[in-house]
Write a protein that holds these residues in place. Structure first.
Motif, PDB file in Angstrom:
ATOM      1  N   VAL A  66       1.867   1.655  -0.439  1.00  6.27           N
ATOM      2  CA  VAL A  66       3.132   0.932  -0.487  1.00  6.27           C
ATOM      3  C   VAL A  66       2.891  -0.377  -1.233  1.00  6.27           C
ATOM      4  O   VAL A  66       1.907  -1.071  -0.983  1.00  6.27           O
ATOM      5  CB  VAL A  66       3.679   0.648   0.925  1.00  6.27           C
ATOM      6  CG1 VAL A  66       4.898  -0.271   0.864  1.00  6.27           C
ATOM      7  CG2 VAL A  66       4.049   1.952   1.628  1.00  6.27           C
ATOM      8  N   ALA A  80      14.394  -0.039  -2.404  1.00 11.27           N
ATOM      9  CA  ALA A  80      13.106   0.662  -2.441  1.00 11.27           C
ATOM     10  C   ALA A  80      13.180   1.835  -3.404  1.00 11.27           C
ATOM     11  O   ALA A  80      14.250   2.388  -3.653  1.00 11.27           O
ATOM     12  CB  ALA A  80      12.719   1.154  -1.045  1.00 11.27           C
ATOM     13  N   VAL A  82      10.961   5.503  -4.351  1.00 16.74           N
ATOM     14  CA  VAL A  82       9.942   6.518  -4.134  1.00 16.74           C
ATOM     15  C   VAL A  82       9.439   6.994  -5.498  1.00 16.74           C
ATOM     16  O   VAL A  82      10.245   7.290  -6.380  1.00 16.74           O
ATOM     17  CB  VAL A  82      10.539   7.700  -3.335  1.00 16.74           C
ATOM     18  CG1 VAL A  82       9.652   8.930  -3.410  1.00 16.74           C
ATOM     19  CG2 VAL A  82      10.816   7.287  -1.894  1.00 16.74           C
ATOM     20  N   THR A 109       8.017  -0.187  -3.042  1.00 19.76           N
ATOM     21  CA  THR A 109       7.805   1.136  -3.621  1.00 19.76           C
ATOM     22  C   THR A 109       6.705   1.881  -2.873  1.00 19.76           C
ATOM     23  O   THR A 109       5.857   1.280  -2.227  1.00 19.76           O
ATOM     24  CB  THR A 109       7.428   1.035  -5.114  1.00 19.76           C
ATOM     25  OG1 THR A 109       6.228   0.257  -5.243  1.00 19.76           O
ATOM     26  CG2 THR A 109       8.544   0.374  -5.911  1.00 19.76           C
ATOM     27  N   ILE A 110       6.733   3.190  -3.021  1.00 20.56           N
ATOM     28  CA  ILE A 110       5.705   4.031  -2.401  1.00 20.56           C
ATOM     29  C   ILE A 110       5.295   5.129  -3.366  1.00 20.56           C
ATOM     30  O   ILE A 110       6.142   5.738  -4.030  1.00 20.56           O
ATOM     31  CB  ILE A 110       6.193   4.651  -1.062  1.00 20.56           C
ATOM     32  CG1 ILE A 110       5.079   5.488  -0.411  1.00 20.56           C
ATOM     33  CG2 ILE A 110       7.485   5.439  -1.248  1.00 20.56           C
ATOM     34  CD1 ILE A 110       5.396   5.954   1.007  1.00 20.56           C
ATOM     35  N   ILE A 144       9.413   5.402   3.886  1.00 19.27           N
ATOM     36  CA  ILE A 144       9.762   4.105   3.313  1.00 19.27           C
ATOM     37  C   ILE A 144      11.095   3.600   3.855  1.00 19.27           C
ATOM     38  O   ILE A 144      11.334   2.384   3.897  1.00 19.27           O
ATOM     39  CB  ILE A 144       9.766   4.169   1.765  1.00 19.27           C
ATOM     40  CG1 ILE A 144       9.482   2.779   1.172  1.00 19.27           C
ATOM     41  CG2 ILE A 144      11.057   4.759   1.245  1.00 19.27           C
ATOM     42  CD1 ILE A 144       8.111   2.229   1.484  1.00 19.27           C
ATOM     43  N   TYR A 147      10.283   1.356   6.663  1.00 16.99           N
ATOM     44  CA  TYR A 147       9.297   0.305   6.411  1.00 16.99           C
ATOM     45  C   TYR A 147       9.973  -1.062   6.565  1.00 16.99           C
ATOM     46  O   TYR A 147      11.122  -1.243   6.143  1.00 16.99           O
ATOM     47  CB  TYR A 147       8.734   0.451   4.996  1.00 16.99           C
ATOM     48  CG  TYR A 147       7.459  -0.319   4.761  1.00 16.99           C
ATOM     49  CD1 TYR A 147       6.228   0.227   5.125  1.00 16.99           C
ATOM     50  CD2 TYR A 147       7.486  -1.585   4.177  1.00 16.99           C
ATOM     51  CE1 TYR A 147       5.049  -0.478   4.913  1.00 16.99           C
ATOM     52  CE2 TYR A 147       6.314  -2.295   3.962  1.00 16.99           C
ATOM     53  CZ  TYR A 147       5.103  -1.739   4.334  1.00 16.99           C
ATOM     54  OH  TYR A 147       3.939  -2.439   4.124  1.00 16.99           O
ATOM     55  N   VAL A 150      12.928  -2.767   4.212  1.00 23.31           N
ATOM     56  CA  VAL A 150      13.611  -1.831   3.320  1.00 23.31           C
ATOM     57  C   VAL A 150      15.069  -1.653   3.733  1.00 23.31           C
ATOM     58  O   VAL A 150      15.374  -1.408   4.902  1.00 23.31           O
ATOM     59  CB  VAL A 150      12.890  -0.464   3.297  1.00 23.31           C
ATOM     60  CG1 VAL A 150      13.765   0.597   2.632  1.00 23.31           C
ATOM     61  CG2 VAL A 150      11.570  -0.579   2.563  1.00 23.31           C
TER      62      VAL A 150
END
Length: 354
Positions: A66, A80, A82, A109-110, A144, A147, A150
């Motif tokens: 992350v 966010a 992905v 971001t992830i 996410i 998280y 977010v």
């Protein structure tokens, strides 16, 4: 719908050998295993930070990174994104690069390793099936969205190469994604079925039989056959230069030399082809009604897949095909002048919709 072509900065001259030398410093001894230029080497207060995480997806532990924006405050709310990695890739390569660059723009971001691949759990290793790759994207959204910081109502997705094809598939049903983007989209089902650039149309059923035989072997002996396996140690500049198409030639250099990572491999279980060859990323693509941005290099020999998917995506009233002039497929992964243009486009796209 819109179509734009971005002109490359005049005078750019690039060779793969130059890239190898230029990136050498960024690929050595990174504590997070990151192998892209400009990668984070340690977290600094007030700057973009990286956070290795693990979470459960269908009973398996997923390894992910992350990225949080500069001056991140868990009590505030952030959009966010992905990021889904290419076939054969891992989170430490191009997916990490774009995740970090988007974090620099203010997004959480992830980037996660696909199930059965990289540092994520799953047996047999190198299983590469559309259902699982699509679930990986849903799973990143699950994680996410909870998280700290977010705003789950401002969630976007970016799929790169094979991750782009699976992102299109995920976005058909996952309406948590308010904005959908792909880079150098690769329709894995089409290529595994028809061959790259439709070069194996005369052997589809023969290869299907080989996949079926591999599954039978797994069931009766427990042994797994692999396809696409390349000995990166045996790669030489001469052997790479003999590869006829840009994607695989430059991909061999990227994955085997300049951006090599120990968890990255082209290998996949041969039995995976049973699902892959009967799958198509563009089936029911009209279900995507979210804003859609599809990006690619104008010189990519894989461009036909992005163009086909873009034409079929008739369910959204807001879609754009964005090409960067002069870029090949693999060059969209790391060449600074190209990456900067794609990131600028993503800034506009996500800024408008998230």
């Amino acid at each position: 719908m819109k179509f734009r072509k971005k002109l490359l900065v005049a005078g750019l001259v690039l060779t793969m050998s130059f890239s190898a030398n230029a990136l050498a410093a960024s690929t050595d001894s990174n504590p997070y295993g990151l192998v892209y230029q400009g990668a984070i080497t340690h977290n600094v207060e007030g700057q973009v930070n990286i956070h290795p995480v693990h979470y459960n997806l269908n009973g398996l532990q997923i390894a992910a990174n992350v990225y949080t924006p500069a001056n991140y405050d868990a009590n505030k709310k952030y959009p966010a994104v992905v990021v889904a990695h290419p076939n054969g890739g891992v989170k430490e390569q191009v997916a990490g690069l774009y995740a970090q660059r988007l974090a620099q723009l203010g997004y959480i971001t992830i980037a996660a390793d696909a199930t059965y691949q990289g540092a994520s759990e799953g047996e047999p290793r190198h299983t590469d099936k559309p259902y699982f790759r699509t679930e990986d994207i849903h799973g990143m959204a699950d994680f996410i969205s909870t998280y700290p910081g977010v705003d789950k109502d401002r969630l976007g997705v970016l799929g790169i190469c094979g991750g782009g094809g699976y992102t299109l598939n995920a976005a058909k049903s996952d309406k948590r994604f308010k904005a959908v983007a792909t880079l150098s989209m690769f329709n894995t089902g089409k290529v595994r079925r028809n061959g790259y650039m439709n070069s194996q149309l005369d052997s589809v059923n023969e290869r299907m039989k080989q996949a079926s035989d591999a599954r039978e072997k797994e069931a009766t002996t427990g042994e797994n056959s692999l396809s696409g396996n390349i000995d990166f140690d045996a790669l030489t500049d001469e052997s790479i230069s003999k590869i006829t198409n840009d994607l695989y030639r430059e991909g061999a250099m990227y994955y085997g030399k300049t951006h090599r990572h120990p968890n990255s491999t082209f290998a996949y279980t041969t039995s995976s082809l049973m699902e892959l060859m009967s799958w198509e990323a563009t089936d029911q693509i009209e279900l995507i009604d979210q804003p859609l941005l599809m990006m690619a290099g104008s010189k990519a020999d894989s461009l036909y897949m992005t163009q086909e998917a873009f034409d079929k995506a008739t369910g959204t009233k807001d879609k754009e095909l964005f090409l960067v002039d002069g870029a090949t497929h693999i060059q969209t992964y790391y060449v600074p002048e190209y990456v900067d243009q794609f990131v600028a486009k993503l800034k506009d796209f996500y800024g408008k919709h998230l």
